[in-house]
Design a protein around this motif. Structure first.
Motif, mmCIF file in Angstrom:
data_model
loop_
_atom_site.group_PDB
_atom_site.id
_atom_site.type_symbol
_atom_site.label_atom_id
_atom_site.label_comp_id
_atom_site.label_asym_id
_atom_site.label_seq_id
_atom_site.Cartn_x
_atom_site.Cartn_y
_atom_site.Cartn_z
ATOM 1 N N ASN A 8 0.813 -1.211 0.000
ATOM 2 C CA ASN A 8 0.000 0.000 0.000
ATOM 3 C C ASN A 8 0.850 1.266 0.000
ATOM 4 O O ASN A 8 0.508 2.270 -0.625
ATOM 5 C CB ASN A 8 -0.932 -0.010 1.214
ATOM 6 N N SER A 72 -15.828 -3.261 -10.060
ATOM 7 C CA SER A 72 -15.619 -2.851 -8.668
ATOM 8 C C SER A 72 -15.713 -1.330 -8.627
ATOM 9 O O SER A 72 -15.240 -0.650 -9.544
ATOM 10 C CB SER A 72 -14.244 -3.298 -8.179
ATOM 11 N N ILE A 74 -15.197 2.379 -6.484
ATOM 12 C CA ILE A 74 -14.680 3.208 -5.389
ATOM 13 C C ILE A 74 -15.540 4.470 -5.374
ATOM 14 O O ILE A 74 -15.543 5.231 -6.351
ATOM 15 C CB ILE A 74 -13.207 3.597 -5.613
ATOM 16 N N ILE A 97 -10.468 -5.987 -2.836
ATOM 17 C CA ILE A 97 -9.617 -4.864 -2.457
ATOM 18 C C ILE A 97 -9.527 -4.792 -0.938
ATOM 19 O O ILE A 97 -10.531 -4.631 -0.246
ATOM 20 C CB ILE A 97 -10.174 -3.541 -3.015
ATOM 21 N N LYS A 98 -8.295 -4.900 -0.408
ATOM 22 C CA LYS A 98 -8.119 -4.854 1.044
ATOM 23 C C LYS A 98 -8.392 -3.458 1.589
ATOM 24 O O LYS A 98 -8.307 -2.461 0.887
ATOM 25 C CB LYS A 98 -6.711 -5.310 1.405
ATOM 26 N N LYS A 99 -8.663 -3.418 2.883
ATOM 27 C CA LYS A 99 -9.115 -2.183 3.533
ATOM 28 C C LYS A 99 -8.122 -1.039 3.387
ATOM 29 O O LYS A 99 -8.504 0.087 3.067
ATOM 30 C CB LYS A 99 -9.379 -2.449 5.018
ATOM 31 N N PHE A 102 -8.115 0.264 -0.092
ATOM 32 C CA PHE A 102 -9.387 0.948 -0.338
ATOM 33 C C PHE A 102 -9.354 2.354 0.257
ATOM 34 O O PHE A 102 -9.798 3.323 -0.376
ATOM 35 C CB PHE A 102 -10.534 0.142 0.271
ATOM 36 N N GLU A 103 -8.799 2.477 1.467
ATOM 37 C CA GLU A 103 -8.733 3.783 2.121
ATOM 38 C C GLU A 103 -7.799 4.735 1.371
ATOM 39 O O GLU A 103 -8.063 5.939 1.271
ATOM 40 C CB GLU A 103 -8.281 3.618 3.574
ATOM 41 N N MET A 106 -9.669 5.948 -1.569
ATOM 42 C CA MET A 106 -10.703 6.900 -1.166
ATOM 43 C C MET A 106 -10.130 8.313 -1.022
ATOM 44 O O MET A 106 -10.824 9.311 -1.284
ATOM 45 C CB MET A 106 -11.347 6.462 0.152
#
Length: 295
Positions: A8, A72, A74, A97-99, A102-103, A106
């Protein structure tokens, strides 16, 4: 199903590095292409939802069969955390998509919301600027071009005439006996006559050839590009006949025109001399009995 187990931190650095100097459409496009690369996606679209209508903001425009694609999303949220659109990731395999990723996405989705707002404001400013520009060159009564714009166009054309780039004619038009119309029917009716005459000029003008101006009062001008003076004379004669024909069916009766017609010529010292000559010829038409063209 693809498990998106990415580093990430590296993804964040990559997104920041590629978008750091981008704004508006460039930011949205760059972000979409980076996300496409991260997920090895087949297509990314950025869509905005407005009053239940979806507007496409950006698409990588990849074409593949709908039956094989997975989608998918977002969400794109504004400063009030309202969802205003989506980053749509199309792939041939379902994504997980892992958290933390995803954050991260975002964060960029929120920035996209800011850039969408920026684009909207820029577009609104462009519209307002165009409206203000139009008002600055338009006669308020007739919606024809005004004297201010006439002077600019004359100046621009004269510069091109001196370089032998174009040819042009100038017609100086005065509505005969307009004072009598005002005295007989009143100034409101005088304005109606001016607007009706302006409509006649507009309806019978030739696109990209004739440019029509109201200089003030009952005086008008037509600049015709790349039109020999004899053709301009025939065109103006048709305008005169059409004016008589259309006003004869109104309470104002026959309305005639006096016109001075000249060619732009580089032998003149400046464009004002050309305008003054056309004006003088118009007055010669008046003295000759009106309802005439002097060239």
């Amino acid at each position: 199903m693809i498990n998106t187990d990415f580093n990430n931190y590296k993804i964040l650095l990559s997104l920041v590095d590629s978008t750091s100097r981008k704004i508006g459409k460039d930011f949205i496009k760059t972000t979409a292409l980076e996300i496409k690369k991260i997920f090895n996606a087949k297509e990314i679209t950025i869509t905005k939802d407005d009053l239940k209508k979806t507007q496409n903001i950006f698409s990588t425009t990849y074409n593949f069969k709908k039956t094989n694609e997975y989608l998918s999303k977002i969400p794109i949220v504004d400063q009030n955390n309202n969802t205003i659109g989506n980053i749509n990731i199309f792939s041939l395999s379902k994504l997980s998509i892992k958290k933390d990723l995803f954050e991260t996405l975002m964060i960029f989705a929120k920035r996209i919301a800011t850039e969408i707002k920026r684009i909207q404001l820029e577009n609104e400013n462009i519209i307002i600027s165009k409206q203000l520009e139009k008002l600055s060159i338009t006669d308020g009564l007739t919606t024809l071009y005004n004297r201010r714009y006439f002077q600019k166009v004359c100046s621009d054309i004269f510069e091109q005439i001196k370089k032998d780039k174009i040819k042009a004619t100038l017609a100086y038009i005065d509505i005969d006996n307009f004072k009598t119309i005002n005295d007989t029917f009143g100034h409101n009716d005088g304005d109606i006559v001016l607007k009706k005459f302006a409509a006649i000029l507009q309806n019978h003008s030739r696109k990209a050839i004739d440019y029509i101006f109201r200089l003030g009062g009952e005086e008008f001008c037509i600049i015709s590009l790349n039109t020999p003076i004899n053709y301009s004379y025939e065109y103006l004669a048709r305008i005169m006949n059409k004016t008589i024909e259309e006003f004869n069916t109104t309470k104002y009766g026959e309305i005639t025109l006096s016109i001075g017609l000249v060619e732009f010529d580089k032998k003149f010292e400046n464009y004002s001399d050309i305008v003054n000559l056309a004006d003088k010829k118009m007055y010669r038409a008046k003295k000759a009995g009106k309802n005439a063209i002097v060239k």
